[in-house]
Each structure stands twice: as structure tokens, then as C-alpha cells.
Scaffold this active site. Sequence first.
Site, PDB file in Angstrom:
ATOM      1  N   GLU A  29      16.915 -30.310 115.177  1.00  0.00           N
ATOM      2  CA  GLU A  29      15.908 -30.824 116.094  1.00  0.00           C
ATOM      3  C   GLU A  29      15.335 -32.134 115.552  1.00  0.00           C
ATOM      4  OE1 GLU A  29      13.351 -27.390 116.385  1.00  0.00           O
ATOM      5  OE2 GLU A  29      15.068 -26.192 117.021  1.00  0.00           O
ATOM      6  N   GLU A  60      17.411 -22.600 117.543  1.00  0.00           N
ATOM      7  CA  GLU A  60      17.821 -22.420 116.159  1.00  0.00           C
ATOM      8  C   GLU A  60      19.008 -21.484 115.993  1.00  0.00           C
ATOM      9  OE1 GLU A  60      14.643 -22.409 117.148  1.00  0.00           O
ATOM     10  OE2 GLU A  60      13.738 -24.079 116.080  1.00  0.00           O
ATOM     11  N   PHE A  83      11.367 -25.942 109.915  1.00  0.00           N
ATOM     12  CA  PHE A  83      10.491 -25.235 108.975  1.00  0.00           C
ATOM     13  C   PHE A  83      11.149 -23.900 108.669  1.00  0.00           C
ATOM     14  CE2 PHE A  83       7.714 -28.204 111.014  1.00  0.00           C
ATOM     15  CZ  PHE A  83       6.680 -28.490 110.119  1.00  0.00           C
ATOM     16  N   ASP A  85       9.809 -21.282 108.220  1.00  0.00           N
ATOM     17  CA  ASP A  85       9.063 -20.295 109.010  1.00  0.00           C
ATOM     18  C   ASP A  85       9.795 -19.899 110.288  1.00  0.00           C
ATOM     19  OD1 ASP A  85       5.951 -20.880 107.858  1.00  0.00           O
ATOM     20  OD2 ASP A  85       7.367 -22.516 107.709  1.00  0.00           O
ATOM     21  N   PHE A  86      10.658 -20.790 110.795  1.00  0.00           N
ATOM     22  CA  PHE A  86      11.320 -20.505 112.074  1.00  0.00           C
ATOM     23  C   PHE A  86      12.578 -19.655 111.901  1.00  0.00           C
ATOM     24  CE2 PHE A  86       9.902 -25.091 113.363  1.00  0.00           C
ATOM     25  CZ  PHE A  86       8.571 -24.706 113.299  1.00  0.00           C
ATOM     26  N   ILE A  87      12.907 -19.306 110.692  1.00  0.00           N
ATOM     27  CA  ILE A  87      14.172 -18.615 110.451  1.00  0.00           C
ATOM     28  C   ILE A  87      14.263 -17.303 111.233  1.00  0.00           C
ATOM     29  CG2 ILE A  87      13.401 -17.382 108.367  1.00  0.00           C
ATOM     30  CD1 ILE A  87      16.886 -18.953 109.014  1.00  0.00           C
ATOM     31  N   HIS A 129       3.759 -22.333 109.697  1.00  0.00           N
ATOM     32  CA  HIS A 129       4.411 -23.576 109.276  1.00  0.00           C
ATOM     33  C   HIS A 129       4.199 -23.859 107.796  1.00  0.00           C
ATOM     34  CE1 HIS A 129       4.365 -24.319 113.629  1.00  0.00           C
ATOM     35  NE2 HIS A 129       5.194 -25.318 113.450  1.00  0.00           N
TER      36      HIS A 129
END
Lengths: 324, 324, 320, 320
Positions: A29, A60, A83, A85-87, A129
Site C-alpha cells: 500500500e 493485505e 504496520f 499490527d495489520f498482520i 498501530h
Amino acid sequence: MRTLTFAQALNEALKQEMRRDPTIYVAGEDVGVYGGIFGVTAGLLQEFGEDRVRDTPITESAIIGSAVGAAAAGLRPVVELMFIDFIGVALDQLYNQAAKMKYMFGGKARLPIVMRTTCGAGMCAAAQHSQSLEAWMMHIPGLKVVVPSTPYDAKGLLITAIRDDNPVVFIEHKMLYGIEGEVPEEPYTIPFGQADVKREGTDVTVVATMAMAHKALTAAEELAKDGISVEVVDPRTLTPLDVETIVNSVKKTHRLVVVHEAVKHGGAGGEIVASVVEEALDYLDAPPKRVAAPFTPVPFSPVLEQVFIPSVEKIVAAVKEVVT
Amino acid sequence: MRTLTFAQALNEALKQEMRRDPTIYVAGEDVGVYGGIFGVTAGLLQEFGEDRVRDTPITESAIIGSAVGAAAAGLRPVVELMFIDFIGVALDQLYNQAAKMKYMFGGKARLPIVMRTTCGAGMCAAAQHSQSLEAWMMHIPGLKVVVPSTPYDAKGLLITAIRDDNPVVFIEHKMLYGIEGEVPEEPYTIPFGQADVKREGTDVTVVATMAMAHKALTAAEELAKDGISVEVVDPRTLTPLDVETIVNSVKKTHRLVVVHEAVKHGGAGGEIVASVVEEALDYLDAPPKRVAAPFTPVPFSPVLEQVFIPSVEKIVAAVKEVVT
Amino acid sequence: MSTDTEKLLWMYTNMLKIRRFEEKVGEFFAAGKIPGFVHLYIGEEAVATGVCAHLRKDDYITSTHRGHGHLISKGGDLKLMMAELFGKRTGYCKGKGGSMHIADVDLGILGANGIVGGGPPIATGAALAAKYRGTDGVAVCFLGDGASNQGTFHEGVNLASIWKLPAIFVVENNMYGISLPQTRSMRVQDIADRAAAYDIPGFVVDGNDVIAVYEAAGEAIQRARAGEGPALIECKTYRYRGHFEGDPMVYRTREEEEMWRAKDPISRFETKLMEMGVLNEAQAREINERILAQVEEAVRFAEESPWPAPEEVLEDVYTV
Amino acid sequence: MSTDTEKLLWMYTNMLKIRRFEEKVGEFFAAGKIPGFVHLYIGEEAVATGVCAHLRKDDYITSTHRGHGHLISKGGDLKLMMAELFGKRTGYCKGKGGSMHIADVDLGILGANGIVGGGPPIATGAALAAKYRGTDGVAVCFLGDGASNQGTFHEGVNLASIWKLPAIFVVENNMYGISLPQTRSMRVQDIADRAAAYDIPGFVVDGNDVIAVYEAAGEAIQRARAGEGPALIECKTYRYRGHFEGDPMVYRTREEEEMWRAKDPISRFETKLMEMGVLNEAQAREINERILAQVEEAVRFAEESPWPAPEEVLEDVYTV
Ligand SMILES: Cc1ncc(C[n+]2csc(CCOP(=O)(O)OP(=O)(O)O)c2C)c(N)n1
Ligand SMILES: Cc1ncc(C[n+]2csc(CCOP(=O)(O)OP(=O)(O)O)c2C)c(N)n1
Ligand SMILES: [Mg+2]
Ligand SMILES: [Mg+2]
């Protein structure tokens, strides 16, 4: 030698590797036109064009999943997860697909994927985040996990990651992007699984990664004034983990403090402490200590965030506890 | 007392709680007409109807995510994730939403969600249907993590989970569904954070959860023949973790072996070992040991799977190593 | 119909191969020789066959938990497959994968997959690789009706659409995702209607008519090879067996099953070929026997193969 | 247009409130008083306003990273919001959440959300709760054009569709997801077309026309309250500011920005109301001043409020 920021060092590694190998592409992104939200992919689109530098939708699972398919089909994707965090919206493609394929297929697959991502608190970016989730990544057989702390390490480790034929999670602490350091111009590699002794010392071993390596070094400076000699060991990769270097250091110092920014419970520190005591219990003159975040989400307010993030003072205090 | 299987004990807990509280609903793939792929929700649809027992499409993000919304809006969802291996497609809703909402919202939310799921190897279900991922769950502030080993614990802990006002991950090892044990008919609760000493002993503390608790007990029987007295401690919940009971046991036995089926690197065993040595280093007469799976995906072939799963023999060997 | 005789006979033979192979697998599962989860494709043979009839070795497929039919159609070796199902070291995955993870990357088979919805993003990536290298290769993603409700389907198709990748998404709508009927997992009747959300063509075909599948797939694959981007093909079909072997099938009626058996893809096609004069009884018998022999050979190979050695558990995790 | 005067003036006032509040937030961000990521809604005020004009306190909304407008429209308190943005203990989240996590569960606001696509499944669950309890309450999910490419969107809408839940998905199509134009993130022109994939109604409206939004939302919400299930409303709009404060905006042209500013939702509506005789200059000035005073009061409250105490970091993780 020339100095670069951490972000510039990464950017240079990407450019040099992309020039070398046309099968490398970058996707994620805002990696193209925008140059990456933290600027790490700046200029790539201009130099390498849209085929090799691919702005993606917010998707993602498909970013990582398409990297799996492309890698299995012979390309070398370097994808960005904005980030870490988005996994959670895409983890399946990383651990059930990328990491396991080779094994599940009886060895007959090659998945040269790098997933670059950012971690860490310090920008008041709050609970979704700011996380440090490297412990999850460590617990996935088939992945390698890289956690650089300096511009020099960042460049060398990223080049190693890109040349590795396995899926690599490359974690960049967002508070490090601006730090400067000496970085050679030519491409170079740093082998995975080799911890770096960032400072030698004799009284206590402090193991610390990423932003915490810097705090540990600052703490070491302060402790030196009190006559305490701290050895700071930066593992640089968590899988593979260089237990030997850590154990050797502890055999010398007889004391261990492990520092990470992730919450303590279930964090990488447990693995490191356990690995050391299994091999060197008799060398320890004091109980090991972990300095880590409290068991809470990352708070937003600067006041609270600074309490959350392990501080130099906490490292100093922990070292003092183990040396007395 | 009456005996039930582990699956029946869970089924009874669900039924009794659903009778008590009309805001509880169950949702998940094949939980209704099919009665759950392992039979745990059998008969629920018939007794409670389609509103309260909801067959869902294959849509784990929406199953867990809708539980978050429903819980925030006052219901008490008990959702099933068919295999914990699938969490990667839905993890975001669990750790970024369910677990953090209360904190992010400054305390003003209540998320009484139970996510039941299965883990573990032993059925030749291979790499994507056999994992033990409890260490990931432990590392999430805001969640509670339950890992029962007996029918009695299963029922009591599930009732506690359902009555808890926090999101709870309730992990059922698939090889335990068929085991039998005494279970009271009336509803009862078992507090979280209380380890259970499944067998008392004086020479070594073996900490083990779920299927491994049984293997540890078998190993203890065998070791007793050699005159080695093993204390088996089952934490029952990993968050909260009852460090005190484990430490007290180690203070008595002076030796520690931690067993889990998950891969060792980054597993829950590291946390347990580290917690013990931080508090009781001086009590240890030998380096602690971890018995866990090798750092590989779970292999399919029965021959390999049995090598992968920690065996009674490996536990016996580890105990012998630490006691000599 | 302009399809040549050779192709027609290949399709007939391939469907039979899937059927006979899987009947044997069912037997050995029941006998306790094949462990784990086994999902049979019996009844759906026309789908993989009609699609793969267009594929070259350098094209890719991603498969599912119900993958044997896809693998066989893309050229998978019966011996290596059977040995894998038995968990033997001579199997496709050296016994490490089993039914849900058989792959042959050299044949472009990027694996069966135990994760429902795991395939679409992966196929998209394989299609990207084909396009990136400037070939006219394609990637076919097989998935179920149930899988089309998974978010990864939406993401994979959307990415393939905006990047105009040569990816073909073949939905095998066998009316159920385990126990849940398609009518209860989505409100659209035709999953092909979902193609519009990505502005790509959607086809609905009778998945029990191999020629219908062949024709729709031909069109979609030709478009993809010509650089016109992805397509979605929905094949309406039915699995004869339970979701997995051992499924009590409490969720459907015997009448429904009978109705579908009456539309059996193999016997329908056999009748048609005979009507066309492409096949006669003797040939059919001969083909059947040849296949049975191949299946028997695969079984023998699997049974006689050695188990993996215990220490092999540690191998193949990383490329070094 | 049958909307009564009171409602019209509420909408006007509400849009202004969002605008003035956020202008102030922008100032304080630039001045370094508001830390973290701040995503402003300026330019999109008609969307939240036109939708929330229909909502009751017992209805739910889920919001996004760009949430201030939704919160204000659902009744959020400016003082508590501003204090939260400053990171003060008197804020909505006691300083623990910040801009991306403001919530007021008592008002049915289930939180701003830092995860793009986090909302749809959650809104679906809130809608389920409303239906489960037999009320006619609804849940509105606000999401961006970018978010509609996320798998969770597909899953949330599909589940709401098959369970016929009172959930309304409002896509705020502001043409960009950070730097990526909508035209490059999907091939459909109208995101509302995606509704067909779930067999639910899809509406496209001018998101800079509060009455158009109000009318479409009214229809969708009425259907939902009547038990007819979900709907998707796409509102075409534009954000005036960067994606977040500090964005250099290299990805769009100043001409494009000017074009959209010419369609400003507030001034258009103001002109309209004046033409209708519902509002005059003096009233407009009075409303504006009242709002400015409220915003000033919010700022004062935030500035004068204490910081959280360090030990508060440990509180509010679990309900005990
Ligand atoms: C992510 C995920 N969720 C759930 C499952 C369990 N599961 C395996 S197959 C299946 C049904 C799949 O239905 P469909 O996609 O229609 O394929 P079919 O089995 O009918 O061929 C389910 C729910 C899984 N393997 N992966
Ligand atoms: C899962 C996830 N991926 C990426 C991001 C980073 N991110 C934050 S906002 C945003 C763009 C969102 O675009 P859109 O949905 O159109 O909303 P808008 O910002 O335009 O209002 C992105 C990519 C995120 N927060 N979460
Ligand atoms: Mg199906
Ligand atoms: Mg947008």
C-alpha cells in the site's frame, strides 16, 4: 564513512538489489507514488516502473498471498505490510502458506519472499498501530525473523533477506527510521543467526533488539558511571536465534537482563531467558530479569505511552538489581 | 460419580449455561445441523433453535467480528473456530478488536465473548489442521486463554469462560474429546489463574497442559517405578498464569520440566521457565528443561507425526536428565 | 462441437481416472490404510477435467482440500499421489503433506490447500508471475461455493481484476460447504453474479457436463492468454460422498443425491461419445481396464513403499 | 422535500459543527498539541450527517480512522472528544484511545477503528444483537472506498445479507485510499454495484448533497427497521485535507481539489436553505458563533484537563 538514516539504508538496499535481480518486485500500500508511508520505498517507482513497484489496494491477504504465488512461480517479491499490527487480516498467508509450503510439499518449493513491516510505539499511534509482535513471528517454523537496530545492520540484513530463498519477516521499528549511522555504499550482507555485541562489558549481559538496543546502550553509558560494565548483545535475528553468543556472554558476565518493547507475557524474552538457563544455569549469579512492556494494549496519550515503553531508567534499575 | 467424555462435558456446560442466560448464543461453521465437527454442539439447535444456534458460512472474520459487535451490544456470544489453525484469516477481530476495545475505549466496553477452538496433532490432519498456537493467544493483553486437560476441568472452565465479561479463547485439544472422567451434573465454575496439581511429587515439577498433562501423568507413573517422584502441575489457564503454584512446586522439588505440544521456539514454555527462574533461581538444583515439538510444521505421515508430538518417553528422558 | 477426438477421449479417460482413483482411496480410507482427512471429488470430475483440458505444463493451478481431481487433471502422477495419501516417503511430499497438501510445483500445481479460501490470492500471484515474465501463461484457481464467502476470495479476485492478470477463478458449486447449503451461505443464486463486483466476466455452467465446462473455460482462458484479464466460472455440480470420508451426511436427502447421480458426468459423457461414434463399448472397457491397472499399480507402489525415517521430520523446513 | 425545518437546521448545524471542530483539530495538530495520526473528515460532512439524522440513541454505528464526523453526528460530546485527542484523562477514552479509537458505547458508537475494514463484521454483530432482542434498532457501518476491497467487507456484508440483519453499509467514496485512487483499487466505477454480490439493494448518491444522503439513508434504514435486511449506500465525496495531517498529497492535483471545493456540502446546503427560506444570514451567523463557542469550550476543557496518571496505564485491560 558516509552516514545514512535507517530509512535511507533500507532504500539503498532495495534499489541495489532490484538493479541486480530483475525478478525482484516490490508491492504494498502506497509504496509507489507515495514512496512508502515512512519513505522507505521512495524513488523506486521512478527508477523501476509500475511493473516492479506495485501500489496495491488495501488488501493485505492478497498482497501477501500473491507474493506466495509469485514466489512459488519464480519471482522474488518484497512486500510491505504497512504496520505489523495489520498482520491479523493476512496472517494465514504468511504462516499457513508461505512458511509451510516447502515442508508440506516435501521440500519441493522455494518461497523467496520478504515481508517488510514496521513495529513499535513512540508516535502516539495507539493500540492498533504501535505493537511489537515479533514473538508471534518467531513461533512460526519456516519463517526467518529479522529485527535490525542500526542503519548498517538494516542494509546488510535486508540484502541477506532478499537473497534468502525462504520467507523472511523483516521488522523495522518506526522510531528508528530517522537515526543515522555509517553505511557502506556497496551492497553487503550480514548473515542471519549472528548476534552482534554492540558493546562489550563484564558485569552483566543485556540482550536487546531494535529500539531497545539503543536504550540498552544508553543505559550502559549511565551504568558505566557507576562502575558497572554492561555487555549489550543484539540478536539481530530472532529466527534463527544466536543462543551461542548470548550464552557465551552470560558465561562471562554471569548476569542477564533481556529487554524488549513487546509485552512481557508470552514475549521473545521468555525464549531467550529459557534458552540461557537451559544451557548456562550454573553460570548465573543472579536471577535473570526481563524488562518489557506491561500487559496492556499500547495507550495513546504521550504520558501513558512513555510509561508503557521500557525506559532507560527501567533498564538501569533492572541491571542494578541483578548486579547487587 | 457419573463419567462423561470431554466433548460431552463441554456440551453439558453449553446447554446448562444457555438455559440459564438467554443472551448467550452459539455461532460457527456446522455447529447447528451437524452439531459441530467434533460433536461438541450436538443437540443445541434442537433445544435452542436457529436464533441461538447459528450455522455460519465459511467466514471466520465475520464470525468473530460479529461476536465483537454483538457482545458490545449486550449479547454473550460463544463462537466456534473449527480449528485454531484457521485463526490467521480472522485474528484481527480477536486481538485488535475484541481484546483491545475495553482498553482503547477507556474502560467503557464489555466484551463477554468465548471463542472455542480445537488444537493439536494426533489425527494425521497435517500442517494446517494440527497446530498448537496457544502461545500467540497468551501474548495478547485483554484476552484470557484456557487450556483444559480433563472433562471435569473442561466443564468448569467453560462455564467460567461463558460467565466472564472478557474475551476468552477456550482451546480444546482434539485428542482429548474422547477421554472420560468424572463430571458433576450441576453447573460449577473453576476460577481462572489457578493451576491444578494433578499429581503430587517431591523430586521434580513437570508443568504440562492439555494432551501433554496426560502424557506427563503417564511419565510420572513410569518414573515412580524408578523411584522418581514427579509433581505434575497443569496451569489450566495461560492467561492468567498461576506462576505462584508453579514456583511453589519448584521450591519444593528444585527441578523443572515444562512440556507442551507446540514448537519450542517462541512457545509458552519459555514464558513458564523464565517466570520460574526470575523468582526461584536459587531453588533450582538443575537446569530446567523444555520438552516440546521440533521447529517444523506438523507432518502428515503417522510415522512422522508421532516423532513430532512430544512422547511419554521424551518426558521420562527429560525428567531423568534433570534429576541426575 | 469442434473439439477433436483426441481431446474428447482424454477428457473421458481423465474423468474415469479420477473416479477410479478416488474409489480406491475411499476403500483404503475405510480400511484404515489412509489416515487423516480425505475429501473425495467423486461426482465433480467434469469440472477439473474440462478446465485442465486447456492447460499447459507452464500454466499454474491452485487446488483445495478436495484436490485429487485437480491434481490428476493437471498431470499428477497416481503413484506419487497414492503413496502420499498412505504417508509414505515416496509420495509427492515425502509423506509430509497428505491429501490436503499434495503439490507438484514442476507441473504448475501449487498445492492442495487445507485453508478454505487459501487459493485465490496465491493463484493471483502465480498469474502475476506469468504476466511479469511476459508469457501467455495462466493460473487457474479452483474453489468451492463455501470458499466464495471467504474474504480472501474477494481480495484475490479484486487484485487480479485491477492488475488484469491471467487468473481464472473456477467455483465448484457443489451446493454445500460441509453441512451448510449454498442457499444458506449466500443470497445470490449464481455465484457467477459476484464477478460483476470486480467488473470481470462471469459464466454459469452445468458442472456435470464436461463439454460445457470445456467451452466456458476455453473462452475464459483464451481471454486471459490474450491479456484481457480474469474471469469467474461457476460450475454447478455435486459431491456424491460425504464432505469427508466418515461424514454421516445428516444434512441432505437421499432423493437429492439420487437426482444428481442421474446426471452423472461420466456416464452422460460416455453416452454422448458413443452417440457421436467417438467411443464404443470395447474401447470404453479397454480404457477402464487400463485405468484400473494404473490405480492398482499406484496402490502397489504405495503399499510397498517405505515409511519416512523418523529423522526426516526435521528436513525440508528451510531452503539452505 | 418533506423534511421538516428542525431536521434541516439540525443537519446544517451538525455539518458546521464537524467542520469547525476539525478545523480546530487541524490547528492544534499543526501546533503540536495533538499527537499521533489525525485523519480529518472535512469535505465529507454531508455523509455522516445525512445518515445519522435518522438514527436513534439505541441504534449503533461503527466508525473508521476518519471518525470525528461520525461521532459528532451520533451525538458525541465535543469536550470529551477534544480532551481525548489531546490525550487527557477526561477524554472519552481517558487518553487511552486517541483519534482512532474514540467510542461511546452508551450512545451506540462502537468506536472509531484503526483497522481498515475492521467495522463491517462488528456492525453486523451489533445488527444481530438488535434483531436478536426483537427491537427495530439498526447498525450503520461507515467505511471508505479503500475498505471495500478488504475481505472483511465481503464477509460482513454477506453475513448480514443471509441473516437479513438491520445493517446499513455506508461507503464514503472519497476517491482515494491514502494515495491510491479508487479507479486503481477496483475496476467497478460504482461501489454500490457490489451490493448485487449479496443480493441487497445498492444506492449511489451525491455524498456532498446532504439531502440526497438523507433520502437514500432513510429508505435503507426504514427497510432495515422493517426487517427487510441490509443495504449498501455509496456516497461520492472528497476529503479536502491530506489523508492524515501532514500528508504532502503528491498523488492528486490542485485542480481536482478546487473542483470538489466548488461542490462544498455546507455552502451548497446553506444556499439551499436560504433559498427555501429556512435559514437567513443572521441565523447562519448565530449558529456559526454558537458552534465556535462550543468548539472553544471543548478546547478549553481539553487544555485545562489533567494528564492521565502514569499508573493508569495498567487499568481498563480487563473487566473484573
Ligand atoms: C479457513 C477455513 N475455514 C474452515 C475450514 C473447514 N472446512 C474445510 S472444507 C470446508 C467446506 C468447504 O466448502 P466449499 O468451499 O464449498 O468446498 P467443498 O468442500 O464443498 O468442495 C470447511 C468449512 C477450513 N479448512 N479452512
Ligand atoms: C488493515 C489496514 N490496512 C492498512 C491501513 C492503513 N490505512 C489507514 S487509512 C488507509 C486508507 C483508507 O482508505 P479508505 O477506506 O478509502 O478511507 P479514507 O481514508 O479515504 O477515508 C490505509 C491504507 C490500516 N489502517 N489498516
Ligand atoms: Mg461446496
Ligand atoms: Mg477513501
